[in-house]
Design a protein around this motif. Structure first.
Motif, PDB file in Angstrom:
ATOM      1  N   LYS A 150       9.648  -5.465   0.756  1.00  0.00           N
ATOM      2  CA  LYS A 150       8.922  -5.023  -0.450  1.00  0.00           C
ATOM      3  C   LYS A 150       7.755  -4.116  -0.054  1.00  0.00           C
ATOM      4  N   LEU A 151       7.030  -4.515   0.994  1.00  0.00           N
ATOM      5  CA  LEU A 151       5.871  -3.723   1.425  1.00  0.00           C
ATOM      6  C   LEU A 151       6.300  -2.344   1.925  1.00  0.00           C
ATOM      7  N   VAL A 152       7.468  -2.300   2.608  1.00  0.00           N
ATOM      8  CA  VAL A 152       7.954  -1.016   3.106  1.00  0.00           C
ATOM      9  C   VAL A 152       8.288  -0.094   1.945  1.00  0.00           C
ATOM     10  N   SER A 153       8.935  -0.642   0.906  1.00  0.00           N
ATOM     11  CA  SER A 153       9.275   0.207  -0.247  1.00  0.00           C
ATOM     12  C   SER A 153       8.017   0.648  -0.980  1.00  0.00           C
ATOM     13  N   MET A 154       6.988  -0.212  -1.001  1.00  0.00           N
ATOM     14  CA  MET A 154       5.706   0.185  -1.602  1.00  0.00           C
ATOM     15  C   MET A 154       5.097   1.353  -0.835  1.00  0.00           C
ATOM     16  N   ALA A 155       5.103   1.246   0.496  1.00  0.00           N
ATOM     17  CA  ALA A 155       4.518   2.299   1.327  1.00  0.00           C
ATOM     18  C   ALA A 155       5.260   3.617   1.132  1.00  0.00           C
ATOM     19  N   HIS A 156       6.603   3.535   0.972  1.00  0.00           N
ATOM     20  CA  HIS A 156       7.370   4.761   0.746  1.00  0.00           C
ATOM     21  C   HIS A 156       7.037   5.369  -0.603  1.00  0.00           C
ATOM     22  N   LYS A 157       6.907   4.512  -1.638  1.00  0.00           N
ATOM     23  CA  LYS A 157       6.620   5.021  -2.978  1.00  0.00           C
ATOM     24  C   LYS A 157       5.234   5.644  -3.034  1.00  0.00           C
ATOM     25  N   ALA A 158       4.287   5.056  -2.281  1.00  0.00           N
ATOM     26  CA  ALA A 158       2.937   5.609  -2.262  1.00  0.00           C
ATOM     27  C   ALA A 158       2.840   6.845  -1.372  1.00  0.00           C
ATOM     28  N   GLY A 159       3.964   7.182  -0.678  1.00  0.00           N
ATOM     29  CA  GLY A 159       3.967   8.388   0.148  1.00  0.00           C
ATOM     30  C   GLY A 159       3.205   8.241   1.442  1.00  0.00           C
ATOM     31  N   LYS A 162       4.946  12.325  -8.578  1.00  0.00           N
ATOM     32  CA  LYS A 162       4.106  13.256  -7.807  1.00  0.00           C
ATOM     33  C   LYS A 162       2.650  12.828  -7.775  1.00  0.00           C
ATOM     34  N   TYR A 163       2.264  11.819  -8.569  1.00  0.00           N
ATOM     35  CA  TYR A 163       0.867  11.407  -8.618  1.00  0.00           C
ATOM     36  C   TYR A 163       0.614  10.193  -7.730  1.00  0.00           C
ATOM     37  N   ASN A 164      -0.641  10.063  -7.303  1.00  0.00           N
ATOM     38  CA  ASN A 164      -1.006   8.990  -6.362  1.00  0.00           C
ATOM     39  C   ASN A 164      -0.835   7.623  -7.017  1.00  0.00           C
ATOM     40  N   THR A 165      -0.246   6.718  -6.272  1.00  0.00           N
ATOM     41  CA  THR A 165      -0.029   5.361  -6.765  1.00  0.00           C
ATOM     42  C   THR A 165      -0.422   4.382  -5.674  1.00  0.00           C
ATOM     43  N   TYR A 166      -1.069   3.288  -6.075  1.00  0.00           N
ATOM     44  CA  TYR A 166      -1.314   2.205  -5.127  1.00  0.00           C
ATOM     45  C   TYR A 166      -0.725   0.934  -5.705  1.00  0.00           C
ATOM     46  N   PHE A 167      -0.569  -0.084  -4.877  1.00  0.00           N
ATOM     47  CA  PHE A 167       0.125  -1.297  -5.306  1.00  0.00           C
ATOM     48  C   PHE A 167      -0.718  -2.526  -5.037  1.00  0.00           C
ATOM     49  N   ASP A 168      -0.425  -3.558  -5.789  1.00  0.00           N
ATOM     50  CA  ASP A 168      -1.104  -4.839  -5.636  1.00  0.00           C
ATOM     51  C   ASP A 168      -0.141  -5.798  -4.950  1.00  0.00           C
TER      52      ASP A 168
END
Ligand SMILES: [Zn+2]
Lengths: 183, 180
Positions: free
Chosen positions: A115-124, A146-152
């Motif tokens: 899950k963390l790896v997919s989060m890191a990929h989505k956040a670029g 294209k916009y910045n995203t962070y995850f919890d």
């Protein structure tokens, strides 16, 4: 192969000549337990493909794990999706997560890491580990991507079976200690 | 009066200009801290009827960040006043049209609605990138600390740094390494 009727086979084997029971040595051509790298060389007009044995590139910087649990539970780290230096150890060069038999993590940690790896990929954050045809520049992605995203990280579900096992172990330990006290 | 006390008094009665870098910041989270400077809540002479607020210059508002699926799920409502004139615009679509709008709306809606709100909002200057006019930059004397740290990408680390970082797992013994 020989599970239960071993004695019966041995009884039968005493009657046949011993030559039949020589183990097949010629089956393994190469030593199976070594880290390999595939080389493709062009010598003249011929293409030579060979698997060469190499020492592990991570040997010098590996943290030793002497405990019973997996390497991540042993360290007790609170890994975030921004810790790309840790997450990049669990992925292949194209950025996909390695399976559990290769990472050697327990089920809970493996799910959490993927899950963390997919989060890191989505956040670029791990764009350098991606297939060649993918959009490595996040600002060129489509629509909202294209916009910045962070995850919890607290949104990652932890499965109850994991806690169930821990609880059982705690109860068993307690019962053991009580029994020792009584004795 | 001591030298420090004199400067304190200047700072209290002067209109200061503060800089805020909005890259990787959640506008909804930093609205309270920006409101504090806009209204002058940090000054000892603060009173709702006293016009003692400062200016805030926000740069890089195009690079604001939202958590998870907020870019899709967050919608902005607008009604033209005619029947059937209601529209719901997702945050990413609004950000496409005007990269400063989401930040301005976040600060505006955080403040209490009264006659001073629009006056206070006039002191907020938002720029979508770091191209700020000269006459604005020369006033700036202070920077508001960012609330979130900017995450580092894997590409920003050098190859040696990645290799020397302590490794948690090793490859299994019958693993085939792929090149590149
Ligand atoms: Zn574990």
């Amino acid at each position: 192969m020989f599970k239960i009727p071993l004695s019966g086979i041995l009884l039968g084997a005493s009657k046949v000549p011993t030559k039949l029971f020589v183990p097949s040595i010629g089956l393994h051509v190469s030593a199976p337990m070594k880290l390999k790298e595939i080389h493709a060389n062009k010598v003249g007009g011929k293409l030579i493909i060979e698997g060469a044995f190499v020492p592990s590139p991570r040997k010098d910087h590996l943290i030793p794990n002497n405990s019973e649990c997996c390497s991540l539970c042993n360290l007790g780290l609170n890994v975030k999706h921004t810790d790309v230096l840790i997450l990049s150890q669990f992925v292949r060069p194209d950025g996909c997560m390695m399976p559990q038999r290769i990472t050697g993590l327990c089920k809970t940690q493996q799910k959490r890491m993927s899950k963390l790896v997919s989060m890191a990929h989505k956040a670029g954050l791990m764009c350098s580990l991606a297939p060649a045809n993918s959009k490595k520049d996040t600002t060129k992605r489509k629509l909202w991507k294209k916009y910045n995203t962070y995850f919890d990280e607290s949104t990652i579900k932890v499965y109850e079976s994991h806690f169930k096992k821990i609880k059982e172990n705690v109860i068993l330990d307690y019962v053991k200690s009580r029994n020792q006290e009584i004795n | 009066m001591s030298q420090l006390g004199r400067v304190k008094q200047w700072n209290t009665f002067a209109r200061c200009w503060h800089l805020f870098d909005a890259a990787w910041q959640n506008p909804l989270e930093c609205a309270p801290s920006i409101e504090k400077y806009l209204k002058g809540l940090n000054k000892p002479i603060y009173h709702p009827l006293v016009d003692c607020g400062d200016h805030v210059v926000v740069i890089n508002s195009k690079q604001i960040a939202f958590p998870g699926e907020e870019w899709r799920r967050r919608v902005y409502f607008h009604h033209t006043g005619y029947s059937g004139g209601a529209t719901w615009t997702p945050a990413w679509e609004l950000h496409d049209r005007d990269p400063t709008m989401i930040f301005r709306k976040a600060v505006y809606h955080h403040m209490k609605g009264n006659l001073f709100r629009r006056v206070v909002m006039e002191r907020l200057h938002i720029y979508s990138d770091s191209n700020v006019p000269e006459e604005v930059i020369e006033n700036i004397t202070n920077q508001i600390p960012p609330l979130r740290s900017i995450p580092k990408t894997l590409g920003s680390y050098s190859k040696e740094e990645i290799e020397k970082y302590p490794k948690i797992i090793d490859y299994p013994e019958d693993f085939i390494l792929s090149k590149n």
